[in-house]
Design a protein around this motif. Sequence first.
Motif, mmCIF file in Angstrom:
data_model
loop_
_atom_site.group_PDB
_atom_site.id
_atom_site.type_symbol
_atom_site.label_atom_id
_atom_site.label_comp_id
_atom_site.label_asym_id
_atom_site.label_seq_id
_atom_site.Cartn_x
_atom_site.Cartn_y
_atom_site.Cartn_z
ATOM 1 N N GLY A 1 8.480 -3.698 19.008
ATOM 2 C CA GLY A 1 8.940 -2.665 19.928
ATOM 3 C C GLY A 1 10.168 -1.905 19.472
ATOM 4 N N ALA A 2 10.825 -2.386 18.426
ATOM 5 C CA ALA A 2 12.000 -1.680 17.920
ATOM 6 C C ALA A 2 11.572 -0.380 17.246
ATOM 7 N N ALA A 3 12.383 0.634 17.396
ATOM 8 C CA ALA A 3 12.116 1.913 16.737
ATOM 9 C C ALA A 3 12.109 1.698 15.222
ATOM 10 N N PRO A 4 11.317 2.472 14.501
ATOM 11 C CA PRO A 4 11.258 2.318 13.043
ATOM 12 C C PRO A 4 12.470 2.965 12.367
ATOM 13 N N ASN A 5 13.609 2.300 12.489
ATOM 14 C CA ASN A 5 14.866 2.825 11.945
ATOM 15 C C ASN A 5 15.391 2.061 10.738
ATOM 16 N N THR A 6 14.791 0.905 10.443
ATOM 17 C CA THR A 6 15.268 0.095 9.316
ATOM 18 C C THR A 6 14.630 0.595 8.025
ATOM 19 N N PRO A 7 15.451 1.043 7.069
ATOM 20 C CA PRO A 7 14.869 1.524 5.803
ATOM 21 C C PRO A 7 14.302 0.371 4.980
ATOM 22 N N PHE A 8 13.146 0.604 4.382
ATOM 23 C CA PHE A 8 12.573 -0.360 3.442
ATOM 24 C C PHE A 8 12.974 0.098 2.052
ATOM 25 N N LYS A 9 13.656 -0.773 1.323
ATOM 26 C CA LYS A 9 14.119 -0.423 -0.025
ATOM 27 C C LYS A 9 12.921 -0.365 -0.970
ATOM 28 N N MET A 10 12.745 0.782 -1.612
ATOM 29 C CA MET A 10 11.631 0.934 -2.545
ATOM 30 C C MET A 10 12.165 1.392 -3.897
ATOM 31 N N GLU A 11 11.491 0.932 -4.937
ATOM 32 C CA GLU A 11 11.906 1.335 -6.277
ATOM 33 C C GLU A 11 11.612 2.815 -6.495
ATOM 34 N N GLN A 12 12.334 3.393 -7.421
ATOM 35 C CA GLN A 12 12.159 4.800 -7.741
ATOM 36 C C GLN A 12 10.791 5.053 -8.361
ATOM 37 N N HIS B 1 0.834 -1.211 0.000
ATOM 38 C CA HIS B 1 0.000 0.000 0.000
ATOM 39 C C HIS B 1 0.869 1.263 0.000
ATOM 40 N N LEU B 2 1.885 1.278 0.843
ATOM 41 C CA LEU B 2 2.777 2.440 0.884
ATOM 42 C C LEU B 2 3.539 2.600 -0.418
ATOM 43 N N LEU B 3 3.931 1.492 -1.008
ATOM 44 C CA LEU B 3 4.675 1.557 -2.266
ATOM 45 C C LEU B 3 3.826 2.131 -3.395
ATOM 46 N N ALA B 4 2.516 1.927 -3.315
ATOM 47 C CA ALA B 4 1.630 2.462 -4.338
ATOM 48 C C ALA B 4 1.555 3.989 -4.281
ATOM 49 N N TRP B 5 2.009 4.590 -3.174
ATOM 50 C CA TRP B 5 1.999 6.055 -3.010
ATOM 51 C C TRP B 5 3.401 6.583 -2.747
ATOM 52 N N ARG B 6 4.427 5.815 -3.103
ATOM 53 C CA ARG B 6 5.806 6.141 -2.759
ATOM 54 C C ARG B 6 6.355 7.397 -3.418
ATOM 55 N N CYS B 7 5.749 7.846 -4.507
ATOM 56 C CA CYS B 7 6.303 8.999 -5.213
ATOM 57 C C CYS B 7 6.277 10.264 -4.365
ATOM 58 N N ASN C 1 3.424 5.847 -10.038
ATOM 59 C CA ASN C 1 3.451 5.047 -8.818
ATOM 60 C C ASN C 1 3.349 3.538 -9.072
ATOM 61 N N ALA C 2 3.272 3.126 -10.324
ATOM 62 C CA ALA C 2 3.138 1.698 -10.630
ATOM 63 C C ALA C 2 4.301 0.910 -10.028
ATOM 64 N N ILE C 3 3.984 -0.261 -9.504
ATOM 65 C CA ILE C 3 4.999 -1.125 -8.905
ATOM 66 C C ILE C 3 5.443 -2.129 -9.955
ATOM 67 N N SER C 4 6.714 -2.071 -10.331
ATOM 68 C CA SER C 4 7.187 -2.965 -11.390
ATOM 69 C C SER C 4 8.032 -4.112 -10.852
ATOM 70 N N GLY C 5 8.476 -4.012 -9.623
ATOM 71 C CA GLY C 5 9.303 -5.058 -9.043
ATOM 72 C C GLY C 5 8.518 -5.939 -8.104
ATOM 73 N N ASP C 6 9.221 -6.891 -7.494
ATOM 74 C CA ASP C 6 8.546 -7.787 -6.560
ATOM 75 C C ASP C 6 9.011 -7.579 -5.125
ATOM 76 N N GLY C 7 9.753 -6.526 -4.858
ATOM 77 C CA GLY C 7 10.240 -6.237 -3.516
ATOM 78 C C GLY C 7 9.214 -5.496 -2.687
ATOM 79 N N VAL C 8 8.131 -6.183 -2.333
ATOM 80 C CA VAL C 8 7.030 -5.524 -1.627
ATOM 81 C C VAL C 8 6.872 -6.002 -0.185
ATOM 82 N N PHE C 9 7.715 -6.938 0.264
ATOM 83 C CA PHE C 9 7.571 -7.446 1.624
ATOM 84 C C PHE C 9 8.922 -7.742 2.256
ATOM 85 N N VAL C 10 8.878 -7.913 3.587
ATOM 86 C CA VAL C 10 10.022 -8.349 4.376
ATOM 87 C C VAL C 10 9.629 -9.676 4.997
ATOM 88 N N SER C 11 10.500 -10.670 4.903
ATOM 89 C CA SER C 11 10.241 -11.997 5.438
ATOM 90 C C SER C 11 10.857 -12.129 6.834
#
Length: 136
Positions: A73-84, A56-62, A93-103
């Motif tokens: 409980g960890a502070a939100p300090n880890t960057p999530f890699k998003m496509e340009q 959802h956030l990636l759909a509005w990443r621009c 805002n179209a999502i062309s890659g598959d990097g949409v989750f963290v496992s």
Amino acid sequence: MKFATAAAMLAAVLGSPVAAQNFTSAAEVRPILDMTRGSWVAIREYGGKDLVYFTHLLAWRCGLREIRYGFNGAAPNTPFKMEQCHDGAAQPNAISGDGVFVSQPGGSVKEVRVKLIYDDGTTDEARFTRDQILMR
């Protein structure tokens, strides 16, 4: 009918016709993300893992400079890699890659904290419990 209602809501919030917006700046995407805060992230249990989706956030990443997160409980300090953003494209805002989750290990994600840094430097944060965002 659902689309017409959503379009009317967006037009009312943004003060102009939705079709005229590119949704590529903080001013354009902030109202949408404010209204859809409960959809920022989701957890899916799959293959013995917790997959934490940021789709959802990636759909509005621009309109975002960065998405950061933290688990349990960890502070939100880890960057999530998003496509340009696809500037100049009909759907930037179209999502062309598959990097949409963290496992993560299955059942391990009890809480997700998210911090958005908009392209104008402003920030917003939210915290979600597993039950709030677990896809069933």
